[in-house]
Each structure stands twice: as C-alpha cells, then as structure tokens.
Enzyme design. Structure first.
Site, PDB file in Angstrom:
ATOM      1  N   HIS A 374       0.799  -1.232   0.000  1.00 15.44           N
ATOM      2  CA  HIS A 374       0.000   0.000   0.000  1.00 15.44           C
ATOM      3  C   HIS A 374       0.825   1.273   0.000  1.00 15.44           C
ATOM      4  O   HIS A 374       0.265   2.357   0.167  1.00 15.44           O
ATOM      5  CB  HIS A 374      -0.924   0.041   1.220  1.00 15.44           C
ATOM      6  CG  HIS A 374      -2.011  -0.976   1.191  1.00 15.44           C
ATOM      7  ND1 HIS A 374      -3.250  -0.723   0.638  1.00 15.44           N
ATOM      8  CD2 HIS A 374      -2.046  -2.249   1.615  1.00 15.44           C
ATOM      9  CE1 HIS A 374      -4.005  -1.790   0.754  1.00 15.44           C
ATOM     10  NE2 HIS A 374      -3.298  -2.746   1.339  1.00 15.44           N
ATOM     11  N   LYS A 567      -8.114  14.112   4.958  1.00 13.20           N
ATOM     12  CA  LYS A 567      -7.335  12.872   4.934  1.00 13.20           C
ATOM     13  C   LYS A 567      -6.292  13.011   6.037  1.00 13.20           C
ATOM     14  O   LYS A 567      -6.173  14.086   6.627  1.00 13.20           O
ATOM     15  CB  LYS A 567      -6.658  12.658   3.572  1.00 13.20           C
ATOM     16  CG  LYS A 567      -5.947  13.899   3.014  1.00 13.20           C
ATOM     17  CD  LYS A 567      -5.390  13.648   1.605  1.00 13.20           C
ATOM     18  CE  LYS A 567      -6.381  13.933   0.508  1.00 13.20           C
ATOM     19  NZ  LYS A 567      -6.552  12.826  -0.419  1.00 13.20           N
ATOM     20  N   ARG A 568      -5.535  11.947   6.331  1.00 12.35           N
ATOM     21  CA  ARG A 568      -4.498  12.089   7.337  1.00 12.35           C
ATOM     22  C   ARG A 568      -3.555  13.226   6.949  1.00 12.35           C
ATOM     23  O   ARG A 568      -3.303  13.470   5.763  1.00 12.35           O
ATOM     24  CB  ARG A 568      -3.713  10.783   7.470  1.00 12.35           C
ATOM     25  CG  ARG A 568      -4.497   9.687   8.165  1.00 12.35           C
ATOM     26  CD  ARG A 568      -4.840  10.087   9.590  1.00 12.35           C
ATOM     27  NE  ARG A 568      -3.666  10.081  10.420  1.00 12.35           N
ATOM     28  CZ  ARG A 568      -3.385   9.143  11.334  1.00 12.35           C
ATOM     29  NH1 ARG A 568      -4.225   8.154  11.550  1.00 12.35           N
ATOM     30  NH2 ARG A 568      -2.287   9.223  12.051  1.00 12.35           N
ATOM     31  N   LYS A 573       1.123  14.272   1.464  1.00  9.54           N
ATOM     32  CA  LYS A 573      -0.220  14.604   0.979  1.00  9.54           C
ATOM     33  C   LYS A 573      -0.366  16.114   0.738  1.00  9.54           C
ATOM     34  O   LYS A 573      -1.329  16.575   0.154  1.00  9.54           O
ATOM     35  CB  LYS A 573      -1.281  14.113   1.956  1.00  9.54           C
ATOM     36  CG  LYS A 573      -1.340  12.576   2.078  1.00  9.54           C
ATOM     37  CD  LYS A 573      -2.410  12.163   3.085  1.00  9.54           C
ATOM     38  CE  LYS A 573      -2.383  10.671   3.416  1.00  9.54           C
ATOM     39  NZ  LYS A 573      -2.980   9.825   2.377  1.00  9.54           N
ATOM     40  N   THR A 678      -8.409   6.846  -1.964  1.00  8.45           N
ATOM     41  CA  THR A 678      -9.748   6.311  -2.177  1.00  8.45           C
ATOM     42  C   THR A 678     -10.807   7.384  -1.968  1.00  8.45           C
ATOM     43  O   THR A 678     -11.900   7.293  -2.515  1.00  8.45           O
ATOM     44  CB  THR A 678     -10.030   5.111  -1.242  1.00  8.45           C
ATOM     45  OG1 THR A 678      -9.531   5.426   0.056  1.00  8.45           O
ATOM     46  CG2 THR A 678      -9.341   3.860  -1.746  1.00  8.45           C
ATOM     47  N   LYS A 682     -14.540   8.674  -3.761  1.00  7.18           N
ATOM     48  CA  LYS A 682     -15.777   8.982  -3.032  1.00  7.18           C
ATOM     49  C   LYS A 682     -16.315  10.357  -3.418  1.00  7.18           C
ATOM     50  O   LYS A 682     -17.519  10.540  -3.605  1.00  7.18           O
ATOM     51  CB  LYS A 682     -15.537   8.926  -1.518  1.00  7.18           C
ATOM     52  CG  LYS A 682     -15.189   7.528  -1.022  1.00  7.18           C
ATOM     53  CD  LYS A 682     -14.649   7.516   0.408  1.00  7.18           C
ATOM     54  CE  LYS A 682     -13.962   6.176   0.670  1.00  7.18           C
ATOM     55  NZ  LYS A 682     -13.134   6.183   1.893  1.00  7.18           N
TER      56      LYS A 682
END
Ligand code: 6GP
Length: 841
Positions: A374, A567-568, A573, A678, A682
């Site tokens: 992952h 998100k985290r 990110k 992911t 969504k």
C-alpha cells in the site's frame, strides 16, 4: 443442514426456531423487548441512546441468524474461503449500514417514529468503530462489504483494540489527542469465550532427533497470552450472506490471575501480569504510512496472526483433507506487511507441528498467500531487528533464516556471481543492527504481489521491488486498482442523490453493479434532473455548513465554492501546499480594491484530518491552518470571499457528511507518493470535482471521466527524482508567489513565526523533498481555472453528472472480483432464499 440435528430432538428445535422481525410490528416488538429486558430500562424512561441500543440489538438479532445460516451453508458447500488479514478495519457506524443492506430502513424508520424517535437522531447515537488510521483500514472495511454483497465465502481477521484511533480535539489551534474508549456499549460484537487460543512468546528452541534421523524443532518455555474471539457480523447488500469479522482480544492465559503468586501474597504482581497480557490488544498504533518498530507492535502482530492461523488450520483439519489441498481450501490475503508473520507461522505449523517436509510445506505456504503493498514510502516499509525477533520469537527467526537461505540459493543459481544482488534482495539486511525486511519476506512467501493503482503497481515493479521482478518474473506482480463501496459512500451518505440516480437508472441495481451509473449520462441535458441534482448538492452543503457552525463556530455561506481536503495530515499529501495557496488567495484579495473584490468568487477552504501524535511537522501544519483561519475569518475586508475551516476529529461518520457536500476536493500528493487514494473516488461519486496531481488513482479517474472533468496540475512522477536532485545539488529558487507567502508568515501575520518556521525551512532550506515550490505556480493557476469553471454553473453541473456516470469502475465490487479471480480463486456461493446452495455458476 436440518438433517444434522438428531432426529429425536429435531422437532423441538425446529418448532422454536427463531426468526428475525419481518415487519414494523415485529421490529417494534423487538425494540421494546430489548429496552425492557436486555437494557432493563422502562419504556417510560427510554432516551435516544437506549432507543439506539435496542434498535441495534434488534438488528443484531437478525444479523446473527443470517450469519449462522451463512456459516452453515459455507461449511456444507465445502468451498474455498478467503481470509483477509488486516491490522486495521475502519468500520465507522454499523446501524445505518445494516438497515440499508438488509433493506429494512423504512421499517425501522416507521417503527421508531411510532415509538417516538427520529431515525436520524438514533443513528447519530452510535460511536464510530475506528479501528484504523486512514486509507488502508477503510479499504479493508469496504472490502468486507463487497465480499458479503458478492456472496463470497470470506472472513476478516483483526485485533479488537480497546482504544481505536484517538479522538482529535483542537485546542487553541493545536491538536490534542484524547483516548477513544469505544467498548462501553458495542452491540455489534459477539464474544466467543469458547473460542480461545493460547499464544506463546519468548522462550527457546530445542531440537530432538526421531528414529528416522529427522530432527524436529520444539519451541519451549516463555510465556502464554490468551486470545479470545469476538465476532462481528458483516451483512451483504440485498443478499442473505452475512460474513464474519473475527477480532482477537488478549488476556492472561492463566485465567483471572496467577493463583501461585496470589497464594504467596504477591497479589499485586499477579494483577500486573494480567494487565500486561491485556495490553497487547489495548491500543491501535496511530501511525499512517509510518513504521515505528515498537516491540509491543510486533507482539500485536504475532498474537493476531498466530490466533488467526490456529483458527484457520483448525477449520481446515475438521474436513480431514490432505495437507496438499490446503491452498485449494484456503486463501489468505496480507493487507500490507503487518501480517507477514503468518507466512512464517504457517510454515512452522506445517513443519514443526504437523511433520511435513520443508519443501512440501513451503509449496503450500506460497500457494496460500497473497500480499498487497500500500505504499512506496521508505519510512513505512516495515523492518524488525533480528535481536528483537531472537528474543520474542526465536523459532520464527530460525525459520526466516532458512526461508532466506533457500531463497538466496535459488537466486544464486539463476544469477551466479552477483553478490550485490544477493545483498539487495536478502530478507536479512546486513545493517547495524541486522534487520528483517518484512516486505521481502512477504514477496518470497506469496504467489501474487499487488499494488493498489496502476501507477503504484508500476512503481513498485521498477523501484522498491525491481530485483524481485527479475527473479520471479513479471507474472507474480499485478495490479488491482482500489475501489469503494457504493452502499456506504453513495446510498448511505447521500440518500437523495442515490434516489435521484435510481429514477434515471430505473432501479437501484447500480448499487450492485456500479457500471449501470452510465445510464444517467443520457439525462445530462434533462432540465428537471439537473435542477434536482443542484438542489441536492446545495442541501448537502447546507448540512455541512450547519456542522461547521456547530463544531468550529464558523459561519459559512453554502452558496460559496466548497473546497475540501480531508485525509491524514502528512507532508507527502501536501496540506501545506493547500494552506500556502489559501494564504496566497488571501493576499491577492487583500491587495484588491473593494470593487474588484466584489467580482471574486466566494470560497470555503475546509480541512480535516489527524496527525500522528509524534509527527511534529504534521502538527505544525494543523496549527498553521487554524491560525490562518482565525485571521482570515475575522477580516472584515474579506467577509464571505474566503473562509478557512479545520474540522475537528475527522472520521468515517464525518466523512459521510463532508463527502457529499464538496464542490472541489484536493488530492494533491507529490506525484508518485500516494499509492492510490480512495477518497478521490468517493468525492467524484458524490458529484464533486477534484483538483489533483498525476498520482495514484487520480490517473485512472481521469481516464474514466475524461480530462475535461478534472483539474490536474503539477510535476509528473517521472520528473520527481531529477527535481529533488537539482534542489540538493543545483541552485534552488523558490517560486516568487510562495516566497511572498513565506514572508507574510514570517512577519507574524498568523501569530508566532517560530511555530511555522519548520514548514518554511523544509521547502526553502532543506531541499523541498515534496516539491511544494516546484508545483506552487501550477497549483495556483489551476485553482484559478477552478474558479472560472465554477462561475459557469451549467457547465459545472454537466461535468459533475458526466463524471458520476463514468465512475462505475471504482466500485470495490469490481476490485474484489479481480482479487477473487486473479489471486484468491474463490467463487460466490449463490444463495436462494430457503432453498439449497449452488456453487459457482
Ligand atoms: C494507504 C495509501 O497511502 C493510500 O494511497 C491507499 O489508497 C490506501 O493505503 C489503500 O490502498 N496506505 C496506508 O494507509 C499505509 O499505511 C502502509 O500503508
């Protein structure tokens, strides 16, 4: 199935067979019974939480009946099962999902109304089951939903943490972590005090020689901890299949406490032993994409893996088949490397306990396991020191050495005289101290290795696992692009949109086959449809605005453009890129004349996400976002033109409110770092557009929905290495607009400059590893394009509808079907109500 009850007792059992409620009356009867007996509350004194509890118990009763029947069916059909091993299952709430999957939400709604409750309030009572960090854990939860919905025989195995991911509070702009003690009341689990396994740790290895001259290893001594099973039923959508998620809880193996110590007067230390055993399953490690190498974590891993394998092997042995048939009955998927010890444990069971020859055992092992990677981030790749292994799991270390020896021998034969290759691929890293490389062990011990999006699967083949592709050939490595369950992420989170889509598709079949969404593209010009589409988005934004008001105390205008990044919090990110962009927008607005300002498009920048408690930079990012919010939100020049919100404690149930309410969401990782993502799926599925880099699943989303419907920007993965090199060895100039942002921060406009200096120096002075400056200009320009596009609401809605219609590929059903066919070789067990079972079709 019935025939298995002995004839003399059969009649009595069948006569009293329990069936779940069938209608509103039956539901109400169940709820009242649970209020009065199970909960021992009077019906005159039933508050919302008691009503939730009773309602959940009524549904649990139904689920467990279907669960029982499903398990019996699967056992009788003797079909191959998948076991999904994951240290994280980020389930969120279960009630709404159970009601919808069973198809009884209307019944419950009407029943609750008659009893004096609004179903929305009752659903809100539930505590999230938050046994995961982020994407990896939520993916596991979506997979469970798909496995059950597709009637696949499958179990999940995990740990029953007493504390889930911490609750995040924002105090004075800083993240504060509060323990998440969630088990006070959990109606969704069934304790199985009869299903226990004693797990050994520490000790030493003895060898004995049998008559044949064969030596056998015996792992002796050390200490035992008991694993107790807790089962969570997983209902499929519109099917009776109800699969099992088995979570292990730890306790002392000797019972309540050690009587010897107790009798010798050492009561306190016997209680301490008990508590030490319970510590193993006490807490979820709160790191996302990061390996910290703590001893207790390795203990957790072995405890969970050993209990699960004992259980799996016990089930296999009941059927009295030859061991060689094990991989025909059992597939085990490793969700990242956390369960890699399962490979070693199965080899140990087969060789040490069952007496198989090494090679025969190893064949079985390799054919049983599949491994999903992952992440390519080096800091997330698990390594454990050899010393720790030697201490905690001495026999497993020996087995790892043997696995490695035989593996390196085959490499040596295929690539003679390449000592560097041997060192590179060795499962043991010859560092100080020596380390066991778990990913390499997982590759060697599995028959398939997959990444989670095309780019990611290509990257692992060309970077971190390159040598293994040469050794094993390319067929061992494959891609299975992630997916999400449309049941939770469309039908449950956005019921009105789901209903509207159903009117155009003609049924709710798209929830079972998401490619059917493409039918709505025919209605893209249908005025009424578009109008309702827009109304639903606005209603979802109004709902989020209300939540923002209540939780963050910020008033936002729901007609503004809602720009979301949840998100985290992680440097890769790049929430820092987003907040720097927000500051740039603020400065631009401030520099305008009031007339000019009036022409600007109002925007709300919404952030949410947890930082790992020990991740200093991530915490600085949260602090900066909150500090910018305080200044911008109170600036009279700005008004509604820009609001900055940090939503506290982002979790699954909040995602269900946030996701349907975005206009644009941000998926802006440095290219090549986000394996898939992911939430990008969504957001698009809920009629929001995205701004993103060419990374992870963004690339495939673009391919499906068309490049006109997505805002891509930034450098490509293939250029990242050169850019990083240039930062370090060439001259590194910062984007001038970004430099102005830095200057503003350094003037103290957002408070203490010291607090944010780390974020600035990382970019300016420490090589800008995440390419924030390189991508800044392109990001700002692309955000301007977003504004421009949003002004044309008609065109915007067209983009949204078109995008949704093309999202069929991203269902986790498609993804699970790919695993089932390509990796697990399992088939659905077709269920006909009250009739028998058909295998395959
Ligand atoms: C995550 C990846 O970061 C994310 O891109 C992906 O969508 C998700 O897994 C599901 O595949 N990885 C992790 O959360 C992680 O901790 C070790 O990997």
């Amino acid at each position: 199935v019935e025939a298995s009850i002995p004839e003399p007792q059969r009649e009595a059992w069948l006569k009293h067979q329990v069936n779940g409620f069938k209608d509103k009356d039956g539901f109400e009867e169940n709820v009242v019974r649970h209020v009065e007996t199970t909960l021992a509350r009077s019906m005159f004194n039933c508050d919302e939480h008691a009503a939730y509890s009773a309602c959940a118990l009524a549904f649990r009763d139904r689920l467990i009946l279907e669960w029982n029947r499903t398990q019996q069916r699967q056992t009788f059909a003797d079909s191959k099962r998948l076991y999904y091993l994951s240290l994280e299952f980020l389930m969120g709430r279960a009630l709404d999902n159970a009601m919808l999957n069973i198809g009884q939400k209307d019944v419950a709604k009407a029943g609750l109304a008659e009893l004096g409750f609004r179903i929305e309030d009752i659903i809100e009572q539930e505590h999230d089951a938050a046994l995961g960090n982020g994407g990896l854990g939520r993916l596991a939860a979506c997979f469970l939903d798909s496995l059950a919905s597709l009637n696949l025989p499958a179990w999940g195995y995990g740990l029953r943490y007493r504390y889930g991911i911490f609750k995040q509070e924002i105090i004075d702009g800083y993240q504060v972590e509060v323990p998440d003690y969630w088990l006070d009341f959990n109606p969704w689990e069934f304790p199985r005090h009869d299903v226990t396994v004693d797990i050994q740790f520490y000790g030493h290895v003895n060898r004995t020689q049998g008559e044949s001259g064969k030596t056998t290893a015996h792992w002796e001594g050390g200490e035992m901890v008991r694993a107790v099973a807790f089962d969570v039923p997983i209902p499929g959508y519109a099917t009776t299949t109800t699969n099992n998620l088995r979570l292990w809880s730890s306790k002392a193996a000797s019972g309540e406490f050690d009587f010897q110590k107790f009798n010798s007067g050492d009561y306190e230390s016997s209680v301490a032993d008990q508590q030490r055993a319970e510590t193993i399953s006490a807490v979820l490690y709160p790191n996302d994409n990061l390996d910290r190498g703590k001893e207790l974590r390795l203990k957790q891993q072995y405890f969970w893996v050993a209990a699960s394998l004992y259980d799996i092997v016990r089930r296999f042995k009941k059927a009295k088949r030859a061991w060689s048939e094990f991989p025909e009955q059992v597939a085990i998927q490793l969700n990242d490397t956390h369960p890699t010890l399962a490979i070693v444990e199965l080899q140990r069971i087969l060789v040490d306990l069952e007496g198989l020859e090494w090679d025969d055992a190893w064949n079985i092992v390799v054919n049983t396991f599949g491994y999903t990677n992952h992440t390519v981030l080096p800091e997330a790749l698990e390594k454990w020191s050899v010393g720790l292994f030697q201490h905690l799991l001495p026999r497993h270390l020996q087995i790892i050495y043997d696995i490695n020896l035989f593996f390196l021998q085959t490499v040596e034969r295929a690539f003679p005289n390449d000592r560097e290759l041997l060192a590179r691929v060795s499962i043991i890293e010859e560092s100080q101290p020596k380390m066991v490389r778990m990913a390499f062990l997982a590759i060697v011990g599995s028959h398939k290795v997959n990444g989670v999006a095309e780019l990611h699967s290509d990257l692992i083949k060309t970077t971190i696992f390159k040598d293994f592709v040469s050794i094993f050939g390319p067929d061992k490595f494959t891609n299975v692009t992630n997916g999400i369950t449309p049941r939770r992420w469309l039908h449950q989170a956005n019921p009105r949109l789901s209903d509207l889509i159903a009117t155009k598709v003609g049924s709710y079949d798209f929830l079972k086959d998401l490619t059917k969404l493409n039918k709505i593209e025919l209605s893209v010009n249908d005025k009424q449809f578009r109008k309702e589409w827009a109304e639903i988005k606005l209603a979802n934004k109004v709902r989020l605005a209300k939540h923002i008001q209540e939780s963050a105390g910020v008033t936002v205008n729901p007609t503004s453009l809602f720009d979301v990044q949840v998100k985290r919090i992680h440097e890769y990110k790049r929430q820092q890129l987003n907040i720097f962009g927000v500051i740039h927008r603020y400065l631009t607005l401030k520099a305008m004349s009031p007339e000019e300002r009036k022409k600007q498009l109002p925007r709300v920048s919404i952030f949410g996400g947890k930082a790992a408690p020990g991740y200093w930079m991530a915490k600085q990012i949260i602090h900066l976002i909150n500090s910018v919010g305080v200044v911008v939100n109170n600036d009279a020049d700005i008004g509604d033109l820009l609001k900055v919100v940090f939503l506290e404690d982002y979790n699954v149930s909040k995602a269900e409110i946030i996701t349907p309410a975005s206009d644009i969401s941000e998926h802006i990782s440095t290219a090549g770092t986000e394996a898939s993502g992911t939430s990008n799926m969504k957001f698009v599925l809920n009629g929001g557009l995205i701004i993103g880099t060419c990374d992870g699943a963004n690339i495939e989303i673009t391919r499906e929905i068309g490049e006109n419907n997505i805002f891509l920007f930034g450098n490509l993965a293939e250029d990242v290495e050169d850019l990083r090199h240039a930062h370090t060895y060439g001259s590194h100039t910062i984007d001038p607009d970004l430099a102005k942002v830095f200057a503003t921060i350094e003037q103290g406009v957002f408070g203490s400059t010291q607090d944010f200096s780390g974020m600035i120096t990382a970019v300016r002075d420490h090589g800008d590893f995440y390419l924030v400056s390189d991508d800044f200009h392109s990001y700002i320009e692309t955000q301007a394009l977003v504004d421009e596009a949003y002004r044309d609401q008609e065109e915007w809605i067209t983009k949204c509808i078109t995008s949704v219609s093309r999202m069929g590929f991203f269902s986790s059903d498609r993804c699970i079907n790919e695993y089932a066919e390509g990796i697990w070789n399992i088939e659905p067990l077709h269920v006909e109500r009250d009739a028998g079972v058909r295998k395959g079709e």
